[in-house]
Design a protein around this motif. Structure first.
Motif, mmCIF file in Angstrom:
data_model
loop_
_atom_site.group_PDB
_atom_site.id
_atom_site.type_symbol
_atom_site.label_atom_id
_atom_site.label_comp_id
_atom_site.label_asym_id
_atom_site.label_seq_id
_atom_site.Cartn_x
_atom_site.Cartn_y
_atom_site.Cartn_z
ATOM 1 N N HIS A 249 0.851 -1.197 0.000
ATOM 2 C CA HIS A 249 0.000 0.000 0.000
ATOM 3 C C HIS A 249 0.889 1.251 0.000
ATOM 4 C CE1 HIS A 249 -4.341 -0.825 0.460
ATOM 5 N NE2 HIS A 249 -3.970 -1.969 0.981
ATOM 6 N N MET A 263 -3.110 4.986 -2.045
ATOM 7 C CA MET A 263 -2.990 3.629 -1.512
ATOM 8 C C MET A 263 -2.396 3.601 -0.109
ATOM 9 S SD MET A 263 -4.035 0.743 -3.017
ATOM 10 C CE MET A 263 -2.872 -0.635 -3.129
ATOM 11 N N ALA A 269 -7.445 4.333 0.100
ATOM 12 C CA ALA A 269 -6.778 3.273 -0.677
ATOM 13 C C ALA A 269 -7.642 2.686 -1.792
ATOM 14 C CB ALA A 269 -6.326 2.157 0.264
ATOM 15 N N PHE A 275 -5.945 -1.459 -5.992
ATOM 16 C CA PHE A 275 -6.343 -1.992 -4.684
ATOM 17 C C PHE A 275 -7.004 -3.370 -4.828
ATOM 18 C CE2 PHE A 275 -9.821 -2.688 -1.708
ATOM 19 C CZ PHE A 275 -9.273 -2.423 -0.460
#
Ligand code: C2O
Length: 348
Positions: A249, A263, A269, A275
């Protein structure tokens, strides 16, 4: 038996929440104050099976289908729970403590860093996948997975960096675009890159061995801590959740933003299309871990099994789904194309 301490959201108790320590966000669904009738989850038709494939191996025709479905999803109005923005906000709600827990007012519900991590994300992308398919009338549509645990998949899949497509997202670290090999144990404080391509690939494989095998020999180590109604102390992610999940992430999000958004922070995110491919791989690795351990380490605590969430399905019905409903992916009508597990023989 003991007291029922299963987790569930109080859907009529949603409030603004912190996306970063210094940022209040509001991601509650419109009209949440008025309870909406829901139905209990029912298993779908399991034929045809939706086969999730590695993102780096997709052909043009699949990418074109996904492109079309995602474009439609992005064009839906915010009122529509199937819209991309609403889908992204589901993550914001459950990942920043926007809801209170049912029967435990005042306790914020947060699915990360707990044993809810795997099942909640499985539910989220299950419905997301079916919505995408229904928007193009394709009941075989399956999300791709970003296979960052195998050498051929360790770069961001190409179609996500095509600027003219709906898969592109501007809030990313462009220095990490292909051909950069992802650093599965990335930290923004380290040198970047830490290694050359070959060393990074080898380091990643050894790291995966730790996360999937040597560091994950007990249920709680892989699944995260026990999290029950009223619990405020569970704050310990499983091996895969802390890294490569969190680290990737961070690796994807833009270094120009304070929390490496989008992210890099949970409130934002799921606005990045990658994702969903990232979580498809996480979901697959949960199955791989269960397989490696012959399912002997599966959680059997009834509070976990009975914990539940609510999601809108592809027909705009609000559905109550329990953890126990998502433990057999065959019954959920999807599967993963087999890929190698090259890290299995990378004991460091
Ligand atoms: Cu809920 Cu990848 O995070």
């Amino acid at each position: 038996g003991g007291k029922n301490l299963a987790i569930g959201p109080n859907l009529t108790a949603c409030h603004s929440s912190y996306g970063r320590p210094d940022l209040l966000v509001y991601c509650c669904p419109p009209g949440f104050q008025n309870p909406v009738p829901f139905t209990d989850f029912k298993f779908p038709d399991t034929s045809p099976v939706r086969v999730r494939r590695p993102a780096h191996l997709l052909n043009e025709s699949f990418i074109a289908k996904y492109n079309k479905a995602l474009s439609i999803m992005k064009s839906l109005p915010y009122d529509d729970p199937r819209s991309f923005h609403r889908q992204a906000n589901l993550h914001c709600q459950f990942c920043t403590g926007a809801y209170e827990m049912l029967n435990s007012s005042g306790s914020e519900l947060n699915i990360h860093r707990t044993w809810m991590f795997f099942p909640w994300h499985r539910m989220m992308i299950y419905f997301h996948e079916r919505i995408l398919g229904s928007l193009i009338g394709d009941d075989t549509f399956a999300l791709p997975f970003w296979a960052w645990d195998i050498p051929d998949g360790m770069t961001i899949p190409d179609f996500y960096v095509d600027k003219s497509s709906p898969f592109f997202h501007s809030q990313r670290d462009f220095s990490h675009f292909p051909p950069r090999v992802a650093d599965l144990d990335y930290s923004p404080d380290d040198n970047d890159p830490r290694f050359d391509r070959k060393e990074q690939t080898e380091t990643n494989l050894a790291f995966m061995y730790n996360r999937m095998v040597s560091g994950a020999k007990k249920t709680e180590l892989f699944m995260g801590c026990t999290y029950k109604a009223g619990d405020k102390n569970c704050d310990s992610p499983g091996t895969i959740e802390s890294a490569p999940h969190n680290t990737l992430h961070t690796w994807i999000g833009s270094g120009l933003n304070p929390g490496r958004e989008d992210m890099g922070k949970f409130y934002s995110a799921a606005k990045d299309p990658v994702f969903y491919a990232h979580h498809s791989n996480i979901d697959r690795l949960w199955e791989v871990w269960r397989d490696i351990n012959d399912r002997k380490l599966d959680i059997d605590d009834s509070d976990w099994l009975n914990s539940f969430f609510l999601f809108y399905d592809e027909n705009l019905n609000l559905v109550k789904i329990k953890v126990t409903d998502v433990l057999d992916i065959t019954k959920l009508g999807y599967s993963y194309e087999e890929v190698d597990r090259p890290w299995l023989n990378h004991r460091p």
